[in-house]
Design an enzyme around this catalytic site. Structure first.
Site, PDB file in Angstrom:
ATOM      1  N   SER A 180      66.654  23.671   1.997  1.00  0.00           N
ATOM      2  CA  SER A 180      66.043  25.003   2.038  1.00  0.00           C
ATOM      3  C   SER A 180      66.761  25.803   3.124  1.00  0.00           C
ATOM      4  CB  SER A 180      64.549  24.898   2.324  1.00  0.00           C
ATOM      5  OG  SER A 180      64.309  24.304   3.570  1.00  0.00           O
ATOM      6  N   ASP A 229      55.381  23.096   7.652  1.00  0.00           N
ATOM      7  CA  ASP A 229      56.508  24.002   7.479  1.00  0.00           C
ATOM      8  C   ASP A 229      56.383  24.523   6.054  1.00  0.00           C
ATOM      9  OD1 ASP A 229      58.830  25.379   7.183  1.00  0.00           O
ATOM     10  OD2 ASP A 229      60.184  23.669   7.445  1.00  0.00           O
ATOM     11  N   GLU A 266      55.259  26.632  10.642  1.00  0.00           N
ATOM     12  CA  GLU A 266      56.671  27.045  10.664  1.00  0.00           C
ATOM     13  C   GLU A 266      56.995  27.823   9.396  1.00  0.00           C
ATOM     14  OE1 GLU A 266      59.276  23.637  11.067  1.00  0.00           O
ATOM     15  OE2 GLU A 266      60.867  24.694  10.009  1.00  0.00           O
ATOM     16  N   GLU A 299      56.495  20.924   4.070  1.00  0.00           N
ATOM     17  CA  GLU A 299      56.286  19.786   4.979  1.00  0.00           C
ATOM     18  C   GLU A 299      54.864  19.784   5.529  1.00  0.00           C
ATOM     19  OE1 GLU A 299      59.350  20.059   8.011  1.00  0.00           O
ATOM     20  OE2 GLU A 299      60.842  20.539   6.460  1.00  0.00           O
ATOM     21  N   LYS A 306      68.264  23.919  15.053  1.00  0.00           N
ATOM     22  CA  LYS A 306      69.082  23.013  14.244  1.00  0.00           C
ATOM     23  C   LYS A 306      70.541  23.297  14.572  1.00  0.00           C
ATOM     24  CE  LYS A 306      66.052  23.040  10.132  1.00  0.00           C
ATOM     25  NZ  LYS A 306      65.723  23.872   8.949  1.00  0.00           N
ATOM     26  N   LYS A 333      61.095  17.265  15.291  1.00  0.00           N
ATOM     27  CA  LYS A 333      60.706  16.764  13.969  1.00  0.00           C
ATOM     28  C   LYS A 333      61.916  16.060  13.379  1.00  0.00           C
ATOM     29  CE  LYS A 333      61.397  20.762  10.908  1.00  0.00           C
ATOM     30  NZ  LYS A 333      60.841  21.506   9.783  1.00  0.00           N
ATOM     31  N   HIS A 388      62.082  19.481  -1.143  1.00  0.00           N
ATOM     32  CA  HIS A 388      62.376  18.126  -0.653  1.00  0.00           C
ATOM     33  C   HIS A 388      61.783  17.022  -1.519  1.00  0.00           C
ATOM     34  CE1 HIS A 388      63.006  19.896   3.649  1.00  0.00           C
ATOM     35  NE2 HIS A 388      63.967  20.210   2.802  1.00  0.00           N
ATOM     36  N   GLU A 425      62.636  13.603   3.273  1.00  0.00           N
ATOM     37  CA  GLU A 425      62.444  13.374   4.705  1.00  0.00           C
ATOM     38  C   GLU A 425      61.549  12.161   4.984  1.00  0.00           C
ATOM     39  OE1 GLU A 425      61.508  17.085   6.652  1.00  0.00           O
ATOM     40  OE2 GLU A 425      63.508  17.853   6.223  1.00  0.00           O
ATOM     41  N   ASP A 467      62.131  29.421  11.657  1.00  0.00           N
ATOM     42  CA  ASP A 467      63.266  28.540  11.323  1.00  0.00           C
ATOM     43  C   ASP A 467      64.289  29.369  10.548  1.00  0.00           C
ATOM     44  OD1 ASP A 467      65.042  26.634  10.410  1.00  0.00           O
ATOM     45  OD2 ASP A 467      63.654  25.649   9.057  1.00  0.00           O
ATOM     46  N   HIS A 526      65.814  17.864  12.715  1.00  0.00           N
ATOM     47  CA  HIS A 526      66.793  17.258  11.799  1.00  0.00           C
ATOM     48  C   HIS A 526      67.002  18.198  10.609  1.00  0.00           C
ATOM     49  CE1 HIS A 526      63.478  15.492   9.001  1.00  0.00           C
ATOM     50  NE2 HIS A 526      63.132  16.644   9.491  1.00  0.00           N
TER      51      HIS A 526
HETATM   52  P1  PGA Z   1      66.145  21.783   5.361  1.00  0.00           P
HETATM   53  O1  PGA Z   1      64.625  21.566   5.706  1.00  0.00           O
HETATM   54  O2  PGA Z   1      66.935  20.874   6.215  1.00  0.00           O
HETATM   55  O3  PGA Z   1      66.209  21.461   3.895  1.00  0.00           O
HETATM   56  O4  PGA Z   1      66.459  23.243   5.645  1.00  0.00           O
HETATM   57  C1  PGA Z   1      64.156  21.477   7.006  1.00  0.00           C
HETATM   58  C2  PGA Z   1      63.355  22.684   7.415  1.00  0.00           C
HETATM   59  O5  PGA Z   1      63.226  23.655   6.637  1.00  0.00           O
HETATM   60  O6  PGA Z   1      62.854  22.710   8.526  1.00  0.00           O
HETATM   61 ZN    ZN Z   2      61.844  24.754   8.239  1.00  0.00          ZN
END
Ligand code: PGA
Ligand code: ZN
Length: 420
Positions: free
Chosen positions: A42, A243, A288, A166, A340, A391, A157, A207, A315, A368
């Protein structure tokens, strides 16, 4: 300043079986560091560019041989036999690339070099990676983070059909990292038992969380509360985070998701009402990406309404990008920033993003990606810069567990040192 002798990249596979890049950085001293780069599903539109070959005859176009070649040829030729510190290395990489979003050489190629160099430097100095990272940020107080375990996987996911990406359990009421991991493991096994008893297959998402086809997003909260209670913890001791990754269910100004099992198309203020309802009913630690990546109004409104009690995390909104984090600070849009490394593409810029987040009094939340490798860099990053939260998925897949294992190891290192 250490001199680079050789940079060597190879194509490896991530946890989804898609290609990614691994980089070896050898210094003149003979020491070498290895790092690999994760990949999102995503992915935010404002992220730095992950260079993919787009050659449909290999790995559905997802090969990274061009990024590998960029490291082995252009980057290696330019950097080898020169001395750098982390900052000058990252600056040189940014300049060499010459684009705003690292699209020429690829943020994956650049980040691989940046992280492999950091590992090599720490080894060269015979210090732990988290200590090296602490030095870069001017921090020498090392604390272990609060882990948030993503135990139910939805969105992009898994095929659970849940729009929320999430659902995490957050063991806030414990002292040590060891205790927090143990609590997480206990709740996950209670959750597994509940799902099995109700006839759901114990399939697992990207995940490591379960991916049951539950009838509604709300049902997940109820089941999580049950699992927390079955593990004999209170909702005060173990909270819940989500999330939403709301960009994935946003189209033409409306959010398309099921509320209480019924399909809805909501405006941002209507979606906020739903989050408010959830936050009154359940013990929520953070939300999130509650809104889409450019819905600044949605985020701002949510922070004003419920940000006093709940961490409102950006994010896809902020993408570890200093310019966007500054914008969020000016607009008071959020009170926490997901971090990230591969969203921005160098270690130095990531550290700046964390320091900027902290300077606003906000929460830097280290993360991650859904496509991971066995690299545990983020575990050292979260401790090295004493960030409050991490996370790294559930405790069910090796590429997730290794991050928590490294944190357990770091806690042991720090405890041993205190005893000496
Ligand atoms: P992604 O998901 O690594 O697929 O972007 C993680 C997140 O959205 O926090
Ligand atoms: Zn996210």
């Amino acid at each position: 300043m250490p001199k680079i002798k050789l940079l060597k990249a190879t194509e490896i596979l991530d946890s989804r079986g898609n290609p990614t890049i691994e980089v070896l950085c050898e210094l003149e001293s003979g020491v070498s560091g290895l790092a690999s780069v994760p990949s999102g599903a995503s992915t935010g539109i404002h992220e730095a560019l992950e260079l993919r070959d787009k050659d449909k005859s290999r790995y559905n176009g997802l090969g990274v041989l061009n990024a590998v070649r960029n490291v082995n040829e252009e980057i290696n030729d330019f950097l080898k036999d020169k001395n750098f510190d982390q900052s000058s290395l990252d600056q040189t990489l940014i300049k060499l690339d010459g684009t705003e979003n690292k699209s020429r050489l690829g943020a994956n190629a650049i980040l691989g070099v940046s992280l492999a160099f950091a590992r090599a430097c720490a080894l060269d100095r015979k210090i732990e990676l988290f200590e090296y990272l602490g030095e870069l940020a001017g921090n020498n107080i090392f604390t272990l983070p609060l882990p948030t375990f993503n135990v139910i996987n939805g969105g992009k996911h898994s095929d659970s059909g849940l729009e929320i990406q999430e659902f995490m359990i957050v063991p806030v009421g414990f002292q040590t990292f060891h205790e927090k991991v143990e609590a997480g493991a206990k709740i996950i096994s209670c959750l597994e038992k509940i799902l099995k008893e109700r006839g759901y297959p114990i399939s697992i998402g990207d995940e490591g969380g379960f991916a049951p086809k539950l009838s509604s997003n709300e049902e997940v909260f109820d089941i999580l509360e049950e699992a927390i209670s079955d593990a004999s913890y209170s909702p005060e001791k173990v909270k819940i985070s989500i999330d939403a990754a709301a960009s994935t269910f946003y189209k033409d100004g409306l959010y398309n998701l099921r509320i209480d099992g019924k399909e809805k198309n909501l405006k941002n203020n209507e979606l906020l009402e739903w989050y408010e309802k959830l936050s009154r009913r359940y013990s929520i630690f953070s939300i999130e990406d509650g809104f889409a990546e450019d819905d600044w109004d949605g985020f701002g409104q949510m922070t004003r309404e419920i940000g006093g009690n709940i961490k409102i995390i950006g994010d896809d909104l902020t993408v570890t990008n200093i310019k966007r984090i500054k914008m969020a600070i000016e607009k008071k849009s959020i009170n926490g920033v997901l971090i990230k490394l591969n969203q921005i593409g160098t270690l130095s810029e990531t550290i700046q993003a964390i320091l900027l987040t902290k300077s606003a009094g906000w929460l830097p939340f280290i993360s991650h990606r859904s496509g991971e490798t066995m690299d545990t860099f983020i575990s050292d990053l979260v401790v090295g810069l004493s960030c409050q939260c991490i996370k790294a998925g559930s405790l069910k897949r090796g590429e997730r567990v290794c991050k928590y294992d490294r944190l357990l190891e770091i806690e042991n290192i720090l405890l041993t040192r205190k005893k000496i």
